[in-house]
Design an enzyme around this catalytic site. Structure first.
Site, PDB file in Angstrom:
ATOM      1  N   ASP A 110      17.685  25.956 -43.485  1.00  0.00           N
ATOM      2  CA  ASP A 110      17.989  27.382 -43.413  1.00  0.00           C
ATOM      3  C   ASP A 110      17.482  28.029 -42.136  1.00  0.00           C
ATOM      4  O   ASP A 110      16.444  27.659 -41.597  1.00  0.00           O
ATOM      5  CB  ASP A 110      17.381  28.102 -44.621  1.00  0.00           C
ATOM      6  N   TYR A 158      31.489  22.206 -50.645  1.00  0.00           N
ATOM      7  CA  TYR A 158      30.938  23.213 -49.741  1.00  0.00           C
ATOM      8  C   TYR A 158      31.109  22.679 -48.328  1.00  0.00           C
ATOM      9  O   TYR A 158      30.462  21.702 -47.970  1.00  0.00           O
ATOM     10  CB  TYR A 158      29.461  23.434 -50.077  1.00  0.00           C
ATOM     11  N   GLU A 169      25.975  32.192 -55.832  1.00  0.00           N
ATOM     12  CA  GLU A 169      24.983  31.170 -55.488  1.00  0.00           C
ATOM     13  C   GLU A 169      23.637  31.845 -55.519  1.00  0.00           C
ATOM     14  O   GLU A 169      23.404  32.807 -54.791  1.00  0.00           O
ATOM     15  CB  GLU A 169      25.232  30.630 -54.082  1.00  0.00           C
TER      16      GLU A 169
END
Lengths: 404, 270
Positions: B61, B176, B50
């Site tokens: 994040d 994911y 990734e």
């Protein structure tokens, strides 16, 4: 009066989009939360009990309706349009921000949330949020850019007095957009008990619609007050725009009245050509940030760039998606006023009307100073006096010393 | 499904092991070091890569990846340079699947159609755009399918059984699974809850499931590698870059940790 077709006031579609703007551009982790919020909001707004409670707090806690005031000396000075102020600075906490906060906190309580988070730039939304959180005994955490904490110390002190915890945000550039990023990170980490109380008509759907609905009281009152006083609708409306909540609040009740001209005023900072401004429509490009598609200040690579303005409250690199749509539709005109022009209008308002306006509001007043002289005496103009300027004293005094 | 991703999972199934999926941010700490890292990862044990596209406002994040994005942007990384990096990587590696991961605005600014064409030509296999949920699939999904790029979707602890079909509808490549409520690199996943979630996903989908967020150590990676088809590690690798005094040391530290993670993932089902 003409019959209104709801062409411009219809609001967002099922996807939360105004044309191509708006939407729900959030991580999957937030998606269920905003869908739950949307449902709770729609249910509440359809319940007479909720609306009655909202009205009661708007009247008794906020102090609504706010007056529509004829600015006689300013009108005489400019020698043109008849200028009215919609006095939102007289609300509890000194700005329009609390209209939205009281609505969202009542919703948060209905949803059983016990912890309120918010972002703030100038601190006005933070103070309003801390105020309503205190009123209802809810925990309150306010994210504020470290840069803004330095330049808005009084509001930081107010929030602390009201029991809020201030979290300084140093990530990114330490301003409003980073505070919003940090609040979103908090929300996704504390999903069960936390309600994110966004302060402007931005963010993912339903926020732009919800905040506008809670601010639309400004325009509804203005409409009735003007009909009572002048027997007709105003000819023009002027309001400043950061994210654009006071402007959406004032404009919404008039969007389908073709005779009413509307002007939204962005902050041109040191000038549009300087690159140091906060005018997303005049100097930005369409993009996606904080959950919605709108106009954004960004570079060629799609990185968000810093906004600059003398007023911390307009210092946001985006604009509410409904404004972006109204801009593309040509329904609302958008202009930009620089720091210098705003400061001049600030002083004029102090001396002419005995009202110290917020520097944000001074941008709208500067636009009035450009427009009013060109218009006839029977032109009815309303400017949203969105906030009072007490918080701006340190900034204004510093600038006066620098110029002296 | 993208051919490279499909082949890789077929191979892993045959070998009865989970994929080690490694995340680094393109251009962190600078272009040359980042390219060396990229080229070194498969040899060190990464099965799928990734590659983060740095963005000024990475809302999902945690501090480690935020800092990585800022380092990359300060070093001059752009969307075009990231695609160039993929191109250079592909010249010497034709089999390791490469997923670009990031936020929508830089793609929006580039122009969706141009971007997907250029990404496809560069050798990108999958795209994970964090702030583009299933509801907005129309933005890039049709273009991705046209170019044979998988749109990797995320499912999270907040994605309930009722919502899951919507997430899975346009997902391809792998799913994911975000192991915790929160941002990348902060907190620790609850193993039992993750196992239950994977079980629920299996009832609705045949897609491989890779678990990420909150996986930092070889031990954690091994524990998820027993049940999931893949384990994603990002912040722990990015932290190695942050701590390193030089690019050479960053390279060494990242590849060493990758090796340890790969060994742990390999041992998990033995």
């Amino acid at each position: 009066m003409q019959t209104a077709t709801p062409r411009f006031s219809q609001g967002a579609d099922a996807q939360g989009q105004f044309g191509t703007f708006g939407g729900r551009f959030v991580a999957e982790s937030l998606m269920p939360l905003i869908l739950e919020l949307e449902q709770a909001f729609n249910t509440a707004m359809a319940e007479p009990g909720f609306l009655a409670e909202l009205d009661r707090f708007q009247a008794e806690f906020v102090g609504r309706p706010s007056p529509l005031y004829f600015a006689e000396r300013l009108t005489a000075l400019y020698g043109g349009a008849k200028i009215y102020f919609k006095r939102e600075e007289l609300n509890h906490t000194g700005a329009h921000k609390i209209n939205n906060c009281i609505g969202q906190i009542l919703l948060a309580r209905r949803m059983g949330k016990t912890r309120i988070i918010a972002e703030t730039g100038a601190g006005m939304h933070g103070v309003a949020t801390a105020t309503v959180a205190a009123r209802f005994g809810l925990q309150c955490v306010v994210y504020m850019g470290a840069t803004d904490i330095e330049r808005q110390r009084d509001n930081v002190a107010r929030m602390r007095l009201l029991g809020a915890e201030i979290v300084p945000v140093t990530s990114g550039t330490g301003t409003l957009k980073d505070a919003m990023n940090e609040a979103l990170r908090d929300w996704v980490t504390n999903i069960d008990d936390t309600f994110y109380l966004i302060g402007t008509v931005a963010g993912p759907h339903p926020y732009p619609t919800m905040v506008r609905e809670f601010q639309a009281v400004i325009g509804r009152e203005t409409r009735q007050q003007m009909l009572d006083r002048e027997g007709r609708l105003p000819d023009s409306l002027v309001a400043c725009i950061g994210g654009g909540s006071n402007a959406m609040g004032l404009f919404h009740a008039f969007l389908d009245d073709a005779t009413v001209r509307m002007i939204g005023v962005e902050a041109a900072g040191e000038g549009l050509k300087s690159g140091k401004h906060a005018a997303s429509l005049k100097g930005g490009f369409a993009g996606v940030l904080h959950g919605n598609r709108t106009y954004l200040l960004q570079d060629d690579d799609g990185q968000i760039t810093d906004a600059h303005s003398i007023s911390a409250g307009l210092d946001y690199p985006g604009i509410g998606p409904e404004h972006a749509w109204l801009h593309e539709q040509g329904r609302v005109e958008y202009t930009a006023i620089d720091d210098k022009q705003a400061l001049e209008a600030f002083h004029t308002c102090c001396r002419q009307e005995g009202i110290i306006p917020a520097l944000e509001t001074a941008h709208a007043l500067a636009e009035v100073s450009r427009l009013a002289p060109q218009l006839p005496a029977d032109h009815l103009m309303v400017v949203c006096l969105s906030g009072r300027g007490d918080k701006d004293m340190p900034t204004v005094l510093r600038l006066m010393e620098e110029q002296a | 499904m993208n051919a490279r991703i499909q082949a890789r999972f077929a191979q892993l199934t045959a070998e009865n092991r989970a994929a080690l999926v490694t995340y680094i941010c393109a251009g962190d700490p600078d272009y040359d070091t980042s390219l060396k890292l990229l080229k070194g990862l498969p040899g060190a044990g990464a099965d799928i890569i990734e590659l983060g596209m740095p963005f000024s406002d990475p809302m999902a994040d945690g501090p480690a990846i935020q800092a990585a994005a800022l380092r990359a942007l300060r070093a001059g990384q752009t969307q075009r340079k990231t695609l160039e990096m993929v191109r250079q990587f592909r010249q010497h590696d034709k089999t390791t699947p490469l997923i670009l991961m990031g936020y929508y605005n830089p793609i929006h600014r580039y122009g969706a159609a141009d971007y997907m064409r250029d990404a496809s030509e560069a050798g990108v296999d999958g795209l994970l755009v964090v702030d583009l949920p299933a509801e907005h699939d129309a933005e890039l999904g049709p273009l991705a399918r046209q170019y044979g790029i998988d749109m990797i979707r995320m499912a999270t602890p907040t994605t309930d059984a009722q919502r899951l079909p919507k997430v899975l509808a346009q997902a391809s490549g792998f799913l994911y699974y975000v192991s915790l409520n929160g941002v990348t690199g902060v907190g620790q996943a609850d193993g039992a809850r993750v196992r239950d979630a994977i079980g629920a996903i299996r009832q609705q989908s045949a897609l491989p499931v890779c678990v990420g967020f909150g996986v930092r150590t070889p031990q954690q990676a091994a524990s998820f590698a027993r049940d999931a088809e893949g384990v994603v590690v990002g912040s722990a690798l990015v932290d190695c870059i942050e701590r390193a005094e030089t690019g050479e040391k960053a390279l060494e530290a990242v590849l060493e940790l990758t090796g340890q993670l790969a060994a742990a993932v390999l041992s998990a089902r033995q």
